[in-house]
Design a protein around this motif. Structure first.
Motif, PDB file in Angstrom:
ATOM      1  N   PHE A  86       0.684  -1.065   0.062  1.00  0.00           N
ATOM      2  CA  PHE A  86       0.026   0.096   0.066  1.00  0.00           C
ATOM      3  C   PHE A  86       0.727   1.327   0.196  1.00  0.00           C
ATOM      4  CE2 PHE A  86      -1.853   3.464   2.556  1.00  0.00           C
ATOM      5  CZ  PHE A  86      -3.183   3.735   1.654  1.00  0.00           C
ATOM      6  N   ASN A  87       2.064   1.384   0.799  1.00  0.00           N
ATOM      7  CA  ASN A  87       2.805   2.428   0.969  1.00  0.00           C
ATOM      8  C   ASN A  87       3.407   2.886  -0.428  1.00  0.00           C
ATOM      9  OD1 ASN A  87       4.586   4.530   1.654  1.00  0.00           O
ATOM     10  ND2 ASN A  87       4.559   3.596   3.786  1.00  0.00           N
ATOM     11  N   PRO A  88       3.184   3.914  -0.781  1.00  0.00           N
ATOM     12  CA  PRO A  88       3.785   4.355  -2.216  1.00  0.00           C
ATOM     13  C   PRO A  88       5.540   4.662  -2.214  1.00  0.00           C
ATOM     14  CG  PRO A  88       2.491   6.389  -1.244  1.00  0.00           C
ATOM     15  CD  PRO A  88       2.195   4.919  -0.548  1.00  0.00           C
ATOM     16  N   LEU A  89       5.895   4.715  -0.934  1.00  0.00           N
ATOM     17  CA  LEU A  89       7.329   4.777  -0.695  1.00  0.00           C
ATOM     18  C   LEU A  89       7.867   3.280  -0.303  1.00  0.00           C
ATOM     19  CD1 LEU A  89       7.350   8.091   1.336  1.00  0.00           C
ATOM     20  CD2 LEU A  89       8.066   7.713  -1.021  1.00  0.00           C
ATOM     21  N   ASP A  90       7.128   2.335  -0.188  1.00  0.00           N
ATOM     22  CA  ASP A  90       7.537   1.050   0.136  1.00  0.00           C
ATOM     23  C   ASP A  90       8.105   0.915   1.494  1.00  0.00           C
ATOM     24  OD1 ASP A  90       8.425   0.052  -3.317  1.00  0.00           O
ATOM     25  OD2 ASP A  90       6.664  -0.045  -2.144  1.00  0.00           O
ATOM     26  N   MET A  91       7.751   1.912   2.310  1.00  0.00           N
ATOM     27  CA  MET A  91       8.231   1.884   3.782  1.00  0.00           C
ATOM     28  C   MET A  91       9.664   2.314   3.804  1.00  0.00           C
ATOM     29  SD  MET A  91       5.411   1.241   4.998  1.00  0.00           S
ATOM     30  CE  MET A  91       5.107   1.204   6.834  1.00  0.00           C
ATOM     31  N   VAL A  92      10.304   1.867   2.686  1.00  0.00           N
ATOM     32  CA  VAL A  92      11.918   2.400   2.663  1.00  0.00           C
ATOM     33  C   VAL A  92      11.993   3.304   1.484  1.00  0.00           C
ATOM     34  CG1 VAL A  92      14.118   1.780   2.812  1.00  0.00           C
ATOM     35  CG2 VAL A  92      12.394   0.346   4.048  1.00  0.00           C
ATOM     36  N   PRO A  93      12.230   4.436   1.298  1.00  0.00           N
ATOM     37  CA  PRO A  93      12.495   5.140  -0.116  1.00  0.00           C
ATOM     38  C   PRO A  93      13.387   4.347  -0.872  1.00  0.00           C
ATOM     39  CG  PRO A  93      12.231   6.660   1.879  1.00  0.00           C
ATOM     40  CD  PRO A  93      12.441   5.397   2.525  1.00  0.00           C
ATOM     41  N   ASP A  94      13.102   4.516  -2.421  1.00  0.00           N
ATOM     42  CA  ASP A  94      13.980   3.859  -2.982  1.00  0.00           C
ATOM     43  C   ASP A  94      15.436   4.551  -2.961  1.00  0.00           C
ATOM     44  OD1 ASP A  94      12.122   2.120  -3.639  1.00  0.00           O
ATOM     45  OD2 ASP A  94      11.487   3.225  -5.595  1.00  0.00           O
ATOM     46  N   LEU A  95      15.615   5.758  -2.389  1.00  0.00           N
ATOM     47  CA  LEU A  95      16.925   6.387  -2.454  1.00  0.00           C
ATOM     48  C   LEU A  95      17.870   5.749  -1.317  1.00  0.00           C
ATOM     49  CD1 LEU A  95      15.646  10.008  -2.385  1.00  0.00           C
ATOM     50  CD2 LEU A  95      16.380   8.865  -4.243  1.00  0.00           C
ATOM     51  N   ILE A  96      17.121   4.883  -0.572  1.00  0.00           N
ATOM     52  CA  ILE A  96      18.144   4.222   0.648  1.00  0.00           C
ATOM     53  C   ILE A  96      18.753   3.218  -0.101  1.00  0.00           C
ATOM     54  CG2 ILE A  96      18.162   3.176   2.762  1.00  0.00           C
ATOM     55  CD1 ILE A  96      16.101   5.091   3.577  1.00  0.00           C
ATOM     56  N   LEU A  97      20.071   2.917  -0.075  1.00  0.00           N
ATOM     57  CA  LEU A  97      20.598   1.605  -0.995  1.00  0.00           C
ATOM     58  C   LEU A  97      20.053   0.451  -0.294  1.00  0.00           C
ATOM     59  CD1 LEU A  97      24.179   3.015  -1.545  1.00  0.00           C
ATOM     60  CD2 LEU A  97      22.114   3.144  -3.171  1.00  0.00           C
ATOM     61  N   THR A  98      20.023  -0.525  -1.108  1.00  0.00           N
ATOM     62  CA  THR A  98      19.920  -2.049  -0.720  1.00  0.00           C
ATOM     63  C   THR A  98      18.283  -2.005  -0.329  1.00  0.00           C
ATOM     64  OG1 THR A  98      21.857  -2.011   0.142  1.00  0.00           O
ATOM     65  CG2 THR A  98      20.536  -3.899   0.570  1.00  0.00           C
ATOM     66  N   PHE A  99      17.857  -1.672   0.872  1.00  0.00           N
ATOM     67  CA  PHE A  99      16.586  -1.834   1.454  1.00  0.00           C
ATOM     68  C   PHE A  99      15.653  -1.128   0.508  1.00  0.00           C
ATOM     69  CE2 PHE A  99      18.971  -2.942   5.149  1.00  0.00           C
ATOM     70  CZ  PHE A  99      18.519  -4.575   5.202  1.00  0.00           C
ATOM     71  N   GLY A 100      15.940  -0.029  -0.023  1.00  0.00           N
ATOM     72  CA  GLY A 100      15.041   0.599  -0.718  1.00  0.00           C
ATOM     73  C   GLY A 100      14.647   0.324  -2.034  1.00  0.00           C
ATOM     74  N   LEU A 101      15.410  -0.544  -2.535  1.00  0.00           N
ATOM     75  CA  LEU A 101      14.915  -1.210  -3.921  1.00  0.00           C
ATOM     76  C   LEU A 101      14.074  -2.550  -3.944  1.00  0.00           C
ATOM     77  CD1 LEU A 101      18.469  -0.537  -5.463  1.00  0.00           C
ATOM     78  CD2 LEU A 101      16.402   0.856  -5.662  1.00  0.00           C
ATOM     79  N   VAL A 102      13.718  -2.905  -2.548  1.00  0.00           N
ATOM     80  CA  VAL A 102      12.844  -4.097  -2.553  1.00  0.00           C
ATOM     81  C   VAL A 102      11.637  -3.757  -2.980  1.00  0.00           C
ATOM     82  CG1 VAL A 102      11.987  -5.703  -0.877  1.00  0.00           C
ATOM     83  CG2 VAL A 102      14.225  -4.862  -0.377  1.00  0.00           C
ATOM     84  N   ASP A 103      11.225  -4.803  -3.840  1.00  0.00           N
ATOM     85  CA  ASP A 103      10.054  -4.613  -4.776  1.00  0.00           C
ATOM     86  C   ASP A 103       8.705  -5.060  -4.061  1.00  0.00           C
ATOM     87  OD1 ASP A 103       8.255  -6.077  -7.040  1.00  0.00           O
ATOM     88  OD2 ASP A 103       8.686  -4.309  -7.534  1.00  0.00           O
ATOM     89  N   ASP A 104       7.464  -4.791  -4.231  1.00  0.00           N
ATOM     90  CA  ASP A 104       6.571  -4.924  -3.612  1.00  0.00           C
ATOM     91  C   ASP A 104       6.335  -6.657  -3.746  1.00  0.00           C
ATOM     92  OD1 ASP A 104       5.623  -2.549  -2.725  1.00  0.00           O
ATOM     93  OD2 ASP A 104       4.847  -2.229  -4.552  1.00  0.00           O
ATOM     94  N   ALA A 105       6.523  -7.082  -4.939  1.00  0.00           N
ATOM     95  CA  ALA A 105       6.442  -8.403  -5.318  1.00  0.00           C
ATOM     96  C   ALA A 105       7.338  -9.251  -4.693  1.00  0.00           C
ATOM     97  CB  ALA A 105       6.560  -8.656  -6.888  1.00  0.00           C
ATOM     98  N   ALA A 106       8.494  -8.994  -4.087  1.00  0.00           N
ATOM     99  CA  ALA A 106       9.447  -9.751  -3.257  1.00  0.00           C
ATOM    100  C   ALA A 106       8.907  -9.826  -2.091  1.00  0.00           C
ATOM    101  CB  ALA A 106      10.909  -8.968  -3.416  1.00  0.00           C
ATOM    102  N   VAL A 107       8.437  -8.663  -1.469  1.00  0.00           N
ATOM    103  CA  VAL A 107       7.736  -8.535  -0.104  1.00  0.00           C
ATOM    104  C   VAL A 107       6.668  -9.870   0.099  1.00  0.00           C
ATOM    105  CG1 VAL A 107       6.879  -7.325   1.797  1.00  0.00           C
ATOM    106  CG2 VAL A 107       8.812  -6.538   0.629  1.00  0.00           C
ATOM    107  N   THR A 108       5.941  -9.512  -1.032  1.00  0.00           N
ATOM    108  CA  THR A 108       4.625 -10.339  -1.078  1.00  0.00           C
ATOM    109  C   THR A 108       5.208 -11.980  -1.164  1.00  0.00           C
ATOM    110  OG1 THR A 108       3.328  -8.889  -2.096  1.00  0.00           O
ATOM    111  CG2 THR A 108       2.570 -10.999  -2.381  1.00  0.00           C
ATOM    112  N   ALA A 109       5.869 -12.318  -2.243  1.00  0.00           N
ATOM    113  CA  ALA A 109       6.493 -13.558  -2.153  1.00  0.00           C
ATOM    114  C   ALA A 109       7.184 -14.307  -0.755  1.00  0.00           C
ATOM    115  CB  ALA A 109       7.579 -13.687  -3.157  1.00  0.00           C
TER     116      ALA A 109
END
Length: 138
Positions: A86-109
């Protein structure tokens, strides 16, 4: 999904799961339409749409007390994953390296791997409940 992304997704999910409290479930349920729309639009997430709907159904039935045969750990993981989507910032903004690039689909999986047995049990319970509701009266 690579091993690094999988591990990052598991960490992100664990962080979300730890934040969830029983009082949060109503707010999670209120995001259903937005999460489903987002899942329909995003290619990698679209394949999980049926599971996302089942997760929302299970949360609803847990929240209203009609289904309690599931550990809180699984409910919190599902709620955390749905809020992450739901969160458009994916809880961790994409600007933060590593964790910020985690995709919604990866978290769902990651969530589905964690709670697959509980979701299967819920599907069986729901199918049995629907079967008894549709049985003609003697």
């Amino acid at each position: 999904m690579g091993k690094v992304e999988q591990r990052e997704a598991e960490i992100a999910l664990a962080q979300e799961r730890e934040r969830i409290r029983p009082d949060d479930l109503g707010a999670v349920l209120a995001t259903r339409n937005q999460v489903e729309r987002k899942a329909m639009r995003k290619g990698r997430l679209r394949r999980f749409l049926g599971d996302i709907r089942t997760m929302f159904d299970m949360l609803r039935d847990y929240w209203n007390g009609s289904y309690r045969a599931v550990p809180w750990y699984s409910i919190a993981a599902i709620a955390g994953a749905l809020l992450y989507i739901f969160n458009p910032l994916d809880m961790v903004p994409d600007l933060i390296l590593t964790f910020g690039l985690v995709d919604d689909a990866a978290v769902t999986a990651a969530c589905l791997r964690m709670v697959s047995g509980d979701l299967d049990a819920y599907r069986r319970w729901r199918a049995g409940r629907k079967a008894t509701e549709t049985k003609p009266a003697p």
